[in-house]
Enzyme design. Structure first.
Site, short mmCIF file in Angstrom:
data_model
loop_
_atom_site.label_atom_id
_atom_site.label_comp_id
_atom_site.label_asym_id
_atom_site.label_seq_id
_atom_site.Cartn_x
_atom_site.Cartn_y
_atom_site.Cartn_z
N GLY A 1 -11.18 -104.94 -82.95
CA GLY A 1 -10.27 -105.25 -81.85
C GLY A 1 -9.98 -106.73 -81.61
CG ASN B 1 -5.14 -108.86 -84.92
OD1 ASN B 1 -4.44 -109.87 -84.95
ND2 ASN B 1 -5.87 -108.46 -85.96
NE ARG C 1 -1.51 -87.09 -90.33
CZ ARG C 1 -2.06 -88.24 -90.73
NH1 ARG C 1 -1.82 -89.34 -90.08
NH2 ARG C 1 -2.84 -88.29 -91.78
CG MET D 1 -8.71 -98.31 -89.37
SD MET D 1 -7.88 -99.55 -90.39
CE MET D 1 -8.59 -99.14 -91.98
CG LEU E 1 1.53 -94.33 -86.02
CD1 LEU E 1 2.52 -95.07 -85.12
CD2 LEU E 1 0.31 -93.92 -85.23
CG HIS F 1 -0.82 -105.10 -93.89
ND1 HIS F 1 -1.71 -104.04 -94.00
CD2 HIS F 1 -0.71 -105.62 -95.14
CE1 HIS F 1 -2.11 -103.94 -95.26
NE2 HIS F 1 -1.52 -104.88 -95.96
CD GLU G 1 9.44 -91.49 -90.01
OE1 GLU G 1 10.06 -92.36 -90.66
OE2 GLU G 1 9.92 -90.87 -89.05
CD GLU H 1 -9.54 -119.52 -88.34
OE1 GLU H 1 -8.72 -120.46 -88.48
OE2 GLU H 1 -10.71 -119.57 -88.75
CD GLU I 1 -4.89 -110.15 -89.55
OE1 GLU I 1 -4.92 -109.24 -88.71
OE2 GLU I 1 -5.59 -110.14 -90.57
C1 GRF Z 1 -6.74 -106.80 -89.20
O1 GRF Z 1 -6.97 -107.50 -90.40
C2 GRF Z 1 -5.36 -106.19 -89.21
O2 GRF Z 1 -4.41 -106.96 -89.85
C3 GRF Z 1 -5.57 -104.90 -89.96
O3 GRF Z 1 -6.83 -104.45 -89.54
C4 GRF Z 1 -7.63 -105.56 -89.12
C5 GRF Z 1 -8.06 -105.28 -87.72
O4 GRF Z 1 -8.92 -106.27 -87.20
N1 GRF Z 1 -4.50 -103.98 -89.71
P1 GRF Z 1 -9.20 -106.32 -85.65
O5 GRF Z 1 -9.70 -104.93 -85.25
O6 GRF Z 1 -7.92 -106.66 -84.95
O7 GRF Z 1 -10.26 -107.36 -85.46
#
Ligand code: GRF
Length: 197
Positions: A11, A13, A64, A89, A92, A108, A141, A171, A173
Site C-alpha cells: 500500500g 502508492n 470473480r 493483484m 478486473l 505499473h 479489460e 520512489e 511511482e
Molecule cells: C507497485 O510497484 C505498483 O506499481 C504495482 O504493484 C506495486 C504495489 O506496491 N502495481 P504498493 O502496494 O503500492 O507499495
C-alpha cells in the site's frame, strides 16, 4: 472528487495518494474508501492510521463476478467517481471496467507497453535495458493495458541489482501517481478548477 483505492498488499502508492489528498496537494478530493481483496494486506493498517475507511472483500469463496460486483457496490455506495488501483493483484472483469468508464487508473512499474505482468522491474533488469520506469494508465479489460496518462523514466545503473532498481522505481511511482491524479482532478468538470477554461 471521491476516490476509491484498491490494494492487495503493502500500500505505499495508496499512502502517497492519501497523503497528497489530505495535504491539499490534490485539491477538491477525498479518499472515500480503501478496498483490499486480502484481509492481511499491510496497507489496510496504513489506511486506517490515516483515518481512511477500509473494506475487505476477500476473493476466496466468491466467483470473480461476485467478487467484482461486491466491490462495485462498496464503491458506488460511497459515491466513488474515480478508482485507483494501487498494487491490486487481480484482473478486473469487463463488468467492473464498464461500471466506471474511463474512471479506473492503475500504476505499473515499467514503461508500458514494455514488461507487463508480474515482477516488471526484474523483467526489465534481466532484459538488460538501460532505461525503465513507471506508467500510470487508464484500465481496460486487458492486463496492464489501456491509454497511458503519464510515464516517468528511471535509468538502470551499472551497479544496480533488481532490488535497488525496484526501490528507485517505487520512489518514482509515488510522485508519478500523485501527478497523474492531480491532472485528472483538474480536468474533471466537478472539480471547479477548470471553470474558467
Ligand atoms: C507497485 O510497484 C505498483 O506499481 C504495482 O504493484 C506495486 C504495489 O506496491 N502495481 P504498493 O502496494 O503500492 O507499495
Amino acid at each position: 472528487m471521491k476516490i476509491g483505492i484498491l490494494i492487495s498488499g503493502r500500500g505505499s502508492n495508496m499512502v502517497a495518494l492519501v497523503e497528497a489528498v489530505k495535504s491539499g496537494e490534490i485539491p477538491s478530493s477525498e479518499v472515500a474508501v480503501v478496498v483490499s481483496d486480502k484481509a492481511d494486506a499491510a496497507g489496510l493498517t496504513k489506511a486506517r492510521e490515516r483515518g481512511v475507511e477500509t473494506v475487505v472483500v476477500d476473493r476466496r469463496g466468491r466467483t470473480r463476478a461476485e467478487h467484482d460486483a461486491e466491490i462495485i457496490s462498496e464503491l458506488k455506495g460511497r459515491g466513488v467517481e474515480l478508482v485507483c488501483l494501487a498494487g491490486y493483484m487481480r484482473l478486473l472483469s469487463p463488468s467492473f471496467v464498464q461500471a466506471f468508464p474511463n474512471r479506473i487508473i492503475n500504476i505499473h512499474p515499467s514503461l508500458l507497453p514494455a514488461f507487463p505482468g508480474l515482477d516488471a522491474q526484474r523483467q526489465a533488469f534481466e532484459a538488460g535495458v538501460k532505461v525503465t520506469g513507471c506508467t500510470v494508465h487508464f484500465v481496460d479489460e486487458l492486463l496492464d493495458h489501456g491509454p497511458v496518462i503519464l510515464q516517468r523514466e528511471v535509468a538502470v545503473r551499472d551497479d544496480d541489482t533488481a532490488k535497488t532498481l525496484a526501490e528507485r522505481i517505487l520512489e518514482g511511482e509515488h510522485g508519478l501517481y500523485v501527478d497523474a491524479l492531480k491532472r485528472i482532478v483538474a480536468l474533471s468538470p466537478a472539480s471547479g478548477q477548470n471553470r474558467e477554461r
